[in-house]
Design an enzyme around this catalytic site. Structure first.
Site, PDB file in Angstrom:
ATOM      1  N   ASP A 446      -3.384  39.681 -52.342  1.00 24.29           N
ATOM      2  CA  ASP A 446      -3.161  40.816 -51.462  1.00 24.29           C
ATOM      3  C   ASP A 446      -3.481  42.140 -52.158  1.00 24.29           C
ATOM      4  O   ASP A 446      -3.597  42.211 -53.381  1.00 24.29           O
ATOM      5  CB  ASP A 446      -1.693  40.786 -51.029  1.00 24.29           C
ATOM      6  CG  ASP A 446      -1.474  41.458 -49.691  1.00 24.29           C
ATOM      7  OD1 ASP A 446      -2.390  42.147 -49.209  1.00 24.29           O
ATOM      8  OD2 ASP A 446      -0.379  41.296 -49.125  1.00 24.29           O
ATOM      9  N   ASP A 507      -0.827  43.699 -40.378  1.00 28.57           N
ATOM     10  CA  ASP A 507       0.285  42.761 -40.273  1.00 28.57           C
ATOM     11  C   ASP A 507       0.795  42.647 -38.838  1.00 28.57           C
ATOM     12  O   ASP A 507       0.890  43.652 -38.129  1.00 28.57           O
ATOM     13  CB  ASP A 507       1.466  43.227 -41.132  1.00 28.57           C
ATOM     14  CG  ASP A 507       1.165  43.174 -42.616  1.00 28.57           C
ATOM     15  OD1 ASP A 507      -0.023  43.020 -42.985  1.00 28.57           O
ATOM     16  OD2 ASP A 507       2.110  43.284 -43.416  1.00 28.57           O
TER      17      ASP A 507
HETATM   18  C1  9PG Z   1       3.902  41.382 -48.702  1.00 26.00           C
HETATM   19  C2  9PG Z   1       3.053  41.708 -47.516  1.00 26.00           C
HETATM   20  C3  9PG Z   1       2.613  40.446 -46.748  1.00 26.00           C
HETATM   21  C4  9PG Z   1       1.648  40.860 -45.654  1.00 26.00           C
HETATM   22  C5  9PG Z   1       0.497  41.635 -46.257  1.00 26.00           C
HETATM   23  C6  9PG Z   1       1.009  42.832 -47.022  1.00 26.00           C
HETATM   24  O1  9PG Z   1       4.530  48.966 -47.788  1.00 26.00           O
HETATM   25  N1  9PG Z   1       3.432  48.831 -47.209  1.00 26.00           N
HETATM   26  O2  9PG Z   1       2.800  49.770 -46.825  1.00 26.00           O
HETATM   27  C7  9PG Z   1       2.932  47.512 -46.959  1.00 26.00           C
HETATM   28  C8  9PG Z   1       1.826  47.321 -46.136  1.00 26.00           C
HETATM   29  C9  9PG Z   1       1.365  46.055 -45.884  1.00 26.00           C
HETATM   30  C10 9PG Z   1       1.989  44.970 -46.453  1.00 26.00           C
HETATM   31  C11 9PG Z   1       3.074  45.168 -47.277  1.00 26.00           C
HETATM   32  C12 9PG Z   1       3.540  46.428 -47.538  1.00 26.00           C
HETATM   33  O3  9PG Z   1       1.540  43.734 -46.108  1.00 26.00           O
HETATM   34  O4  9PG Z   1      -0.423  42.021 -45.282  1.00 26.00           O
HETATM   35  O5  9PG Z   1       1.138  39.718 -44.980  1.00 26.00           O
HETATM   36  O6  9PG Z   1       1.989  39.529 -47.610  1.00 26.00           O
HETATM   37  O7  9PG Z   1       1.937  42.426 -47.993  1.00 26.00           O
HETATM   38  O8  9PG Z   1       4.331  42.544 -49.328  1.00 26.00           O
END
Ligand code: 9PG
Length: 812
Positions: A446, A507
């Protein structure tokens, strides 16, 4: 006469004056005129040099390319910047498809290094002007229509979470209002104009003309050398489109060369079933795409447990999955974010994981599943030890401060410099450890965009795209060829050929629209905030990549119901606000994408009904449904999948109401590839209802807001016929054989799991009896000649329907 290349579909020429032009040989398709330019830097500052494209230097040849077929090729060389650089421009006109490709190679002819800023591959008449005119042939707009009336632009976001879809001249580009916080998630070099009708795009884009049913796709065949961007202005007359490669101010040493990725331009016929296929196929071929992995069917911890996941939560879901293998045959159990003490410190686990990762993967394997693990190898939270231990690994901006890697998990985060050899070694070791020592066979990688952020890199000769591509190659070699890799938060182009799966949406969430801390209004338009509507939209608008560039990952299915939200013990953030029809909508879109089918609920809490919804999506559909209105609507509403089985051919169709009010949805059956018939049998899958369609048009009045209608449609025939079922979303693929005898019909069912559902059969008269594996079944006639039966299939079974002997149409 100016030198030209002429193929059966287009004519390319270099008329002189620095221009090149493409004219389609069919009149309604667009043509264009363009220039090329190179921006570079030496001690004297930034230079922007248009290329002269001297027709005198035009040399032609013909050759053959394994991916593009036969090509007429031309090459022109010239010197740039008073001899500082040499530019070689290559063009290729494809003989087997309406496509032109071109690229530029730059060589530093000086004894001092220069830096490369940008290669303009499609540019307007004056250097620096916003674009090259697209010539739509005379009369592309009629009478008093304002410019651009009939045009639209298909835009593609840089990475997994980015918006993809159609935009109109009256639209403004979807953009974030959160500035620095989310900015790093988009490509720095792709413009985000605020004016109506002006749009940026990454890697490729399509300008199309609704009336003329034709369009022009412009994009790069690979993103291994540099990130490519587009800018379209649909309100100009004529409309303009430009394309360039961002060379990131990389250093070009004396004698060294830099070659851009191939740019390509193709004519698009909007009425073809898969109008972008030629481009998508060319990209797949040129990158050696990995497109044949089995579609994962599994469970993921994130969207119920988030960072609070525990070993116990995982094990209770694992136990459930093992106990329900016969009814819900999953194959993957994936631990997401939350096992580590800090993002970045992958070897330090929270105390909620007392048995460690190797212990977990062992238990997952011994229960008969693949074990999946989430990692974000190029990003770290500011508090992470890795940053304190290795300050030199942090990607920094020109001023020396850590580069902005965006807001994640409630704080600003840092990126690692993916060109630093020690960072690459660290990442390779992490991947090897995950696979070899911890035993995971599926890695969800990720925040990969963090490897491609702007910054001052250890290796100043690598562009952002090269930094990411090199790092991904290193990851693939560390993981070995058999480990399944899922890219997430990942710029799309550089990952083709490396990953097996790619997240193609933002997401999903327990809500339909984006919100932040429960507040909806200011965030409703945030394009890459978690939201089920946004994720579902991209699952459609990027469905053409499925099984071409990789296996699409449309993100997880969330099945929990509103009732469970009130149950004690459900954490507040896990309570869903998705209505029954919104959940069916998401399930429909994921199923029709044919991509990964990964549920993310607390499985033991799911109601029997929701478990059945999941089971009936297994196995995933054999191919992605065609998105009929991909180039006609921002939120496409029609998906069609033609299917073929033991009882003939049928189509599966999904009609979607994205709107907030009831709407009428229609489909013209003649456009679905169905054989001509006076009437059709249809079964509404979610409504579990039979419907007869007279004539050639399906029209559904007052479909409620946020609702997906799934139907199987088959032409009415004379003999006994399988009309549809709710055993599986395909409504017919569970049927392995179908034999019509004089006095009975026999059908073998191969469901591959224990499940029940309804089936509808058309028979000339009431059956005299029916049984499944010898157990008698009760039929009820729901329409004259159409009989409904409840089936419980234990993996497989034989259905026998006894007929009064005149019914079977004289066949034996
Ligand atoms: C795990 C997640 C999941 C998810 C991914 C990704 O804080 N933020 O802005 C943020 C954005 C996206 C995000 C997580 C945090 O999603 O797409 O499926 O794996 O990480 O943290």
């Amino acid at each position: 006469m100016s030198p030209a290349l002429t193929t059966p579909t287009l004519r390319f020429e270099v008329p002189g004056g620095g221009e090149w032009a493409v004219q389609p040989l069919s009149s309604s398709a667009p043509g264009l005129r363009s220039r090329l330019s190179v921006s570079w830097c030496d001690s004297g500052g930034v230079h922007q040099d248009p290329l002269r494209l001297d027709p005198e230097s035009f040399a032609t040849a013909s050759r053959s390319d394994p991916n593009l077929g036969r090509l007429l090729a031309a090459s022109l060389g010239e010197s740039v910047g008073r001899g500082a650089l040499h530019a070689q421009v290559e063009f290729g006109a494809c003989l087997d498809s309406p496509m032109l490709i071109w690229r530029i190679t730059l060589r530093n002819e000086q004894s001092r290094a220069v830096t490369l800023v940008r290669a303009g591959l499609l540019e307007g008449a004056q250097p620096g002007s916003s674009g090259a005119p697209i010539l739509w042939g005379a009369g592309h707009r009629s009478g008093g229509d304002p410019p651009g009336t009939h045009l639209s632009f298909f835009t593609n976001g840089w990475q997994s979470w980015g918006y993809a879809g159609l935009l109109r001249p009256a639209d403004r580009a979807p953009g974030t209002r959160l500035g620095r916080v989310t900015q790093p998630r988009a490509n720095v070099s792709t413009p985000r104009p605020r004016a109506r009708g002006q749009f940026g795009s990454d890697m490729f884009g399509v300008v199309s003309h609704r009336g003329w049913r034709s369009g022009l796709l412009v994009g790069f065949l690979t993103q291994q050398a540099a990130f490519g961007s587009l800018l379209a202005d649909l309100r100009r007359d004529p409309p303009t489109l430009s394309l360039w490669a961002d060379l990131d101010r990389v250093r070009l040493d004396p004698g060294a060369t830099f070659t851009t990725d191939w740019a390509s331009l193709q004519l698009v016929d909007l009425d073809r079933p898969d109008p972008l296929a030629a481009y998508v196929d060319a990209v797949a071929g040129c990158n050696n795409a990995r497109s044949s992995a089995a579609v994962p069917v599994g469970w993921c911890s994130w969207y119920y447990w988030f960072e609070k996941v525990t070993q116990q939560a995982l094990l209770s879901n694992l136990d459930w999955a093992a106990a329900h293998k016969d009814e819900v045959p999953l194959d993957l159990i994936q631990l997401d974010d939350g096992f580590e003490t800090q993002v970045g410190d992958w070897y330090d686990w929270r105390e909620e994981f007392p048995d460690g990762l190797a212990g977990l993967s062992r238990r997952i394997h011994s229960a008969g599943f693949r074990a999946g693990l989430w990692l974000a190898p190029f990003i770290a939270k500011r508090q992470a030890r890795i940053l304190a231990d290795h300050p030199d690994w942090i990607l920094r901006s020109e001023g020396g401060r850590p580069a902005n890697a965006g807001f994640a998990w409630g704080a600003l985060s840092r990126a690692l410099d993916a060109t630093h050899p020690a960072v690459l070694d660290h990442v390779a070791e992490l991947i090897e450890t995950s696979v070899r020592d911890w035993g995971f066979d599926y890695l969800k990688l990720d925040f990969l965009y963090a490897a491609a952020l702007p910054g001052r890199r250890y290796d100043a000769r690598r562009t952002r795209a090269q930094a990411l591509r090199d790092a991904l190659e290193r990851i693939r070699s560390a993981a070995g060829p058999d480990t399944l890799l899922d890219g997430c938060g990942c710029p799309l182009g550089p990952a083709v050929g490396i990953v097996d799966f790619m997240r193609i949406s933002t997401d999903v969430a327990t809500r339909w629209e984006p919100a932040f801390l429960g507040i909806e209004r200011p965030f409703r338009r945030e394009p890459d905030f978690p939201a089920t509507r946004s994720a579902a939209r991209n699952a459609l608008t990027r469905s053409m990549f499925h099984r071409k560039w990789w296996v699409n990952d449309p993100d997880c299915l969330l099945l929990r119901d509103l009732v469970s939200a009130a149950e004690p013990g459900v954490p507040p953030e896990s309570r869903t606000q998705l209505t029954r029809s919104q959940v069916q909508f998401l399930a429909t879109v994921i199923a029709f994408s044919a991509g990964s089918l990964v549920d993310s609920d607390d499985l033991p809490r799911l109601s029997d009904e929701r478990v059945a919804w999941l089971a009936r999506l297994i196995p995933p559909l054999p191919a992605a449904a065609r998105v009929v209105d991909l180039l006609d609507a921002a939120y496409p509403s029609t998906m069609v999948l033609p299917l073929q089985g033991a009882a003939g051919a049928w189509v599966l169709i999904a009609l979607l109401n994205w709107g907030d009010r009831p709407a009428r949805l229609q489909a013209d059956l003649r456009l679905l590839g169905l054989p001509q018939a006076a009437a059709y049998h249809a079964v509404d899958y979610w409504g579990e209802r039979y419907q007869r369609i007279d004539g050639t048009s399906l029209s559904l009045d007052a479909v409620p807001a946020h609702t997906a209608v799934v139907m199987s449609i088959r032409p009415e025939a004379s003999g006994p016929c399988w009309v549809g079922d709710t055993l599986h979303i395909s409504q017919g693929l569970a049927l392995r054989s179908w034999e019509v005898h004089r006095d009975r019909v026999t059908a073998d069912l191969a469901l591959g799991r224990v499940g029940r559902g309804k089936a509808w059969l058309a028979l000339a008269g009431a059956p005299t009896g029916a049984d499944l594996d010898g157990r008698p079944l009760a039929f009820h006639e729901c329409r004259p000649g159409v009989f409904q039966v409840e089936l419980e299939v234990r993996g497989s079974g034989q259905l026998v329907i006894h007929l009064a002997s005149t019914q079977a149409d004289g066949r034996e």
